[in-house]
Design a protein around this motif. Structure first.
Motif, PDB file in Angstrom:
ATOM      1  N   GLY A   1       0.847  -1.189   0.000  1.00 54.98           N
ATOM      2  CA  GLY A   1       0.000   0.000   0.000  1.00 54.98           C
ATOM      3  C   GLY A   1       0.880   1.235   0.000  1.00 54.98           C
ATOM      4  N   THR A   2       0.295   2.384  -0.336  1.00 58.03           N
ATOM      5  CA  THR A   2       1.084   3.614  -0.408  1.00 58.03           C
ATOM      6  C   THR A   2       0.369   4.764   0.301  1.00 58.03           C
ATOM      7  OG1 THR A   2       0.031   4.123  -2.523  1.00 58.03           O
ATOM      8  CG2 THR A   2       2.183   3.054  -2.617  1.00 58.03           C
ATOM      9  N   ALA A   3       1.162   5.701   0.807  1.00 54.08           N
ATOM     10  CA  ALA A   3       0.644   6.963   1.342  1.00 54.08           C
ATOM     11  C   ALA A   3       1.505   8.056   0.739  1.00 54.08           C
ATOM     12  CB  ALA A   3       0.738   6.977   2.860  1.00 54.08           C
ATOM     13  N   GLU A   4       0.888   8.927  -0.045  1.00 48.98           N
ATOM     14  CA  GLU A   4       1.669   9.897  -0.808  1.00 48.98           C
ATOM     15  C   GLU A   4       1.227  11.315  -0.547  1.00 48.98           C
ATOM     16  OE1 GLU A   4       2.598   8.683  -4.922  1.00 48.98           O
ATOM     17  OE2 GLU A   4       0.945   7.270  -4.662  1.00 48.98           O
ATOM     18  N   SER A   5       2.207  12.162  -0.302  1.00 50.99           N
ATOM     19  CA  SER A   5       1.913  13.583  -0.216  1.00 50.99           C
ATOM     20  C   SER A   5       2.416  14.269  -1.484  1.00 50.99           C
ATOM     21  CB  SER A   5       2.557  14.171   1.033  1.00 50.99           C
ATOM     22  OG  SER A   5       2.240  15.528   1.128  1.00 50.99           O
TER      23      SER A   5
ATOM     24  N   TYR B   1      -2.832  14.970   0.568  1.00 52.33           N
ATOM     25  CA  TYR B   1      -2.231  16.218   0.106  1.00 52.33           C
ATOM     26  C   TYR B   1      -2.375  17.332   1.146  1.00 52.33           C
ATOM     27  CZ  TYR B   1      -0.057  17.929  -4.200  1.00 52.33           C
ATOM     28  OH  TYR B   1       0.844  18.348  -5.152  1.00 52.33           O
ATOM     29  N   THR B   2      -3.216  17.083   2.170  1.00 55.23           N
ATOM     30  CA  THR B   2      -3.413  18.089   3.229  1.00 55.23           C
ATOM     31  C   THR B   2      -3.203  17.428   4.587  1.00 55.23           C
ATOM     32  OG1 THR B   2      -5.754  17.544   3.406  1.00 55.23           O
ATOM     33  CG2 THR B   2      -5.161  19.304   1.858  1.00 55.23           C
TER      34      THR B   2
ATOM     35  N   ALA C   1      -5.397   9.718 -11.923  1.00 50.27           N
ATOM     36  CA  ALA C   1      -6.117  11.000 -11.948  1.00 50.27           C
ATOM     37  C   ALA C   1      -5.492  11.965 -10.941  1.00 50.27           C
ATOM     38  CB  ALA C   1      -7.598  10.789 -11.649  1.00 50.27           C
ATOM     39  N   ALA C   2      -5.244  11.474  -9.711  1.00 50.95           N
ATOM     40  CA  ALA C   2      -4.613  12.324  -8.686  1.00 50.95           C
ATOM     41  C   ALA C   2      -3.233  12.756  -9.147  1.00 50.95           C
ATOM     42  CB  ALA C   2      -4.511  11.577  -7.366  1.00 50.95           C
ATOM     43  N   LYS C   3      -2.482  11.828  -9.725  1.00 46.39           N
ATOM     44  CA  LYS C   3      -1.137  12.138 -10.210  1.00 46.39           C
ATOM     45  C   LYS C   3      -1.191  13.229 -11.272  1.00 46.39           C
ATOM     46  CE  LYS C   3       2.247  11.460 -13.408  1.00 46.39           C
ATOM     47  NZ  LYS C   3       2.201  11.970 -14.791  1.00 46.39           N
ATOM     48  N   ARG C   4      -2.091  13.076 -12.246  1.00 46.89           N
ATOM     49  CA  ARG C   4      -2.167  14.076 -13.319  1.00 46.89           C
ATOM     50  C   ARG C   4      -2.544  15.445 -12.764  1.00 46.89           C
ATOM     51  NH1 ARG C   4      -5.552  11.561 -18.259  1.00 46.89           N
ATOM     52  NH2 ARG C   4      -5.917  13.796 -18.611  1.00 46.89           N
TER      53      ARG C   4
ATOM     54  N   PHE D   1      -6.574  20.892  -4.271  1.00 45.20           N
ATOM     55  CA  PHE D   1      -6.634  19.434  -4.155  1.00 45.20           C
ATOM     56  C   PHE D   1      -6.456  18.998  -2.710  1.00 45.20           C
ATOM     57  CE2 PHE D   1      -4.941  15.052  -4.693  1.00 45.20           C
ATOM     58  CZ  PHE D   1      -6.020  14.529  -5.391  1.00 45.20           C
ATOM     59  N   ARG D   2      -7.434  18.270  -2.179  1.00 49.66           N
ATOM     60  CA  ARG D   2      -7.351  17.812  -0.791  1.00 49.66           C
ATOM     61  C   ARG D   2      -6.626  16.476  -0.689  1.00 49.66           C
ATOM     62  NH1 ARG D   2     -10.669  20.207   2.692  1.00 49.66           N
ATOM     63  NH2 ARG D   2      -8.979  19.529   4.062  1.00 49.66           N
TER      64      ARG D   2
END
Lengths: 419, 419
Positions: free
Chosen positions: A278-282, A309-310, B288-291, B302-303
């Protein structure tokens, strides 16, 4: 005696940039595998005079000329006409080619099945040539020998060019190939191209067969060893000691040989060891998850990911404590650690990789510089965090950061040191 | 008076078929937009003699020679050395180029920041040339004029070649083009290239100035209007009616003019309307999040996102009820709806886009076909789900699916019908 081929692609659409010359890439690969040298590619438009000039230059420096495109009615069989003339051959009607086209047409248009006049034009081929039946389209190709040069003409569409070369042209060229060329590609992550290159420079300059060439990929280096020999076995025997030497020099920085990518290596290792990810990305915003799920079969091991992202998402979805976020800030070693541990719980996976950092263009509100990244890996009973200074523009920082996460996974699963 | 350019790509990796010559496609497009003819592309390996021969042939038939690749340490700056010699120029040390590289290096390696000797080699440029600063990599390019020929040298990596041509070479070539050429690029999403083209074919064939050319992008079509005139105002006046006609024909399918991407249009609209965004992705796995987070400034709206690659993550992170998952399966209209609504809650955003579907290579356990995708958009007080049949291989299905999510967002924010 070794042979030299030149590729001539015919098509104004190539000169306008409407398409890339992928036929040249396909054929170059095939030819180098056959041990036939390719010294030049030429692209020319649908213009008889300029094509003729390109052919005259090619025959002065190659003994195999392979054309792609310019066959078929839409271009008046330009290539066939010009090459037949250049090598003093008449175009003669080939009954068999015509019958083959009629058959193909009936398959395509069972209703009518009749060919138009300009289709029959394609049945005219250089006298004494070997017709190449086109099972992938209409325009037949052909091959002939004249003045010590072998000429091969292939249709332009990639869906016809490659298959016809393999099925028809290779047998026609048999006898030209002396020996084979074998490539071996070593992938290095964690050292810059010029550093790798300067370490190997002397060695590379001293080598003739095999040769060693570095290619920079984003944040990675590919070292390609190319050997030429009579048999594949001999070629591989030439490559082996060079590979061994490189592996000895660069150790765990070498993540694979003839592998597509870091993430592909991770997928293979996870499958072998029956572990989930699994991944957790900021800062990477989903790039790591995207790259991993680009791989067919990723669903066998990938559970999911959280793009936090927040701070709110870090706290409410990943369970990173507000205290940590307030005390150390989102871009910190403790938060990276908590993100990885949280992702492992929330996503229910064996390994969780987390990334937090500053992608740019601007430094964050705590003044952390662009490129400062923390990559964390959590597993049952442990977690490791690595601090990285990724360089370059935003896209590069993101790519390299995701690669560091994959490298941590690879090193963990291969039992290598994580630093 | 019209000019003729020849492109020479330098790199053995091209002749081995390791990569395709995409730089030639990029530059050919740019040059044709500038009204400069391109009659030949040549590809040659890392070999001084053969490169020299290619240059001598090129100067005999073109008055602009543009090289790509063969710069930088790994190839001993082959291209620079050979072209300087061919045109009788010395290579002189360029202090400014060296300083620029050092600065780039410090950014790249804040820890060490020192360049190796072979990097300084790159600071040697042909005497009297115009150096092209490389903001996208290390090796600087350059341009010079000699013997009535303009020579332009660009780095090989596509991420450096195209940007440097547009930012540095076009100004250097100014004056070769009489009058000005203005491009306007209309972006269309939701209709295939051949459908768009067949609707415009007659019109395109009838046009001379401006010209209209379609370019297929993945699941998108770019329509480029190119006008040539004495002034920019006149050129824009020629373009306006054509743009108006296209917008009338294709209506809401036109998502922008001279815009980089669908997601960039979404970011702009979200900022203007002060709304935040979140994503929930299954088959696209974070694409989609990456783009969206590829875009600088995405953090303003973007949250975050959830990559729910398994039912467990859909249930436990997004709160999709197990009943729905069991009754309809993960790839279904109700689950897409629940993913979007769940993401909105969990991520605390105004708009949430969700994607679930079958990317392939295989159909899912319920026998849903590859390419079946549900895109959902949830907002305060509403949710809309769109069923899509995306064609093509895995990568294309994923790309087109993400684009559909962005198109739903765009249409919602522009008050257009969502279907």
């Amino acid at each position: 005696m070794s042979h030299t081929a030149e590729l001539i692609a015919v098509g104004t659409e190539l000169l306008l940039g409407n398409i890339a010359n992928t036929d040249a890439q396909t054929l170059s690969r095939e030819l180098s595998a056959l041990g036939i040298n390719v010294y030049y590619h030429t692209v020319v438009g649908d213009n008889p005079e300029r094509l003729r000039k390109a052919v005259d230059i090619a025959r002065s420096r190659a003994d195999v000329i392979i054309t792609t495109g310019g066959l078929g009615p839409t271009c008046d069989d330009l290539t066939k006409t010009v090459l037949a003339e250049a090598f003093g051959k008449k175009l003669v009607y080939n009954e068999e080619a015509a019958r083959r086209m009629e058959a193909y047409f009936r398959k395509l248009h069972p209703d009518t099945g009749r060919m138009t006049e300009n289709n029959y034009q394609q049945a005219y081929l250089p006298e004494g040539c070997t017709p190449f039946q086109n099972d992938w389209g209409t325009a037949p190709g052909c091959g002939f020998e004249a003045g010590g040069v072998r000429v091969v003409m292939l249709p332009g569409p990639p869906s016809e060019c490659g298959p016809m070369f393999r099925a028809r042209a290779i047998p026609f060229l048999a006898g030209l190939t002396d020996g084979v060329i074998v490539n071996r590609s070593l992938r290095i992550f964690g050292m810059g191209e010029s550093a790798v290159e300067s370490r190997l420079r002397e060695q590379m300059n001293a080598m003739t067969n095999p040769t060693l060439a570095p290619y920079a990929k984003e944040g990675e280096v590919e070292l390609r060893i190319t050997a030429k020999a009579d048999t594949e076995e001999e070629a591989r025997a030439l490559i082996a000691p060079v590979e061994a030497d490189i592996r000895a020099r660069f150790g765990p920085l070498v993540y694979g040989a003839d592998v597509p990518s870091l993430e592909a290596v991770c997928l293979k290792l996870l499958k072998e060891q029956g572990l989930t990810l699994g991944t957790a990305e900021s800062l990477t915003g989903g790039l790591a998850a995207k790259r991993f799920t680009d791989l067919p079969g990723a669903s066998a091991v990938f559970r999911g990911g959280v793009v936090s992202y927040t701070d709110q998402v870090k706290e409410h979805v990943l369970g990173v404590s507000r205290t940590l976020l307030e005390e150390y800030g989102a871009v910190s070693e403790p938060v990276a650690r908590a993100m990885a541990e949280g992702a492992r719980k929330v996503l229910g996976c064996d390994l969780a990789a987390a990334l937090t950092g500053v992608a740019g263009p601007d430094s964050d509100d705590r003044g952390n510089p662009v490129g400062l990244v923390y990559a964390a890996l959590a597993w049952e009973g442990g977690v490791h965090v690595k601090a990285i200074h990724a360089a370059g523009p935003r896209a590069r920082v993101r790519t390299v950061s995701a690669s560091w996460a994959f490298d941590l996974i690879r090193r963990k699963l291969e039992g290598l040191p994580l630093n």
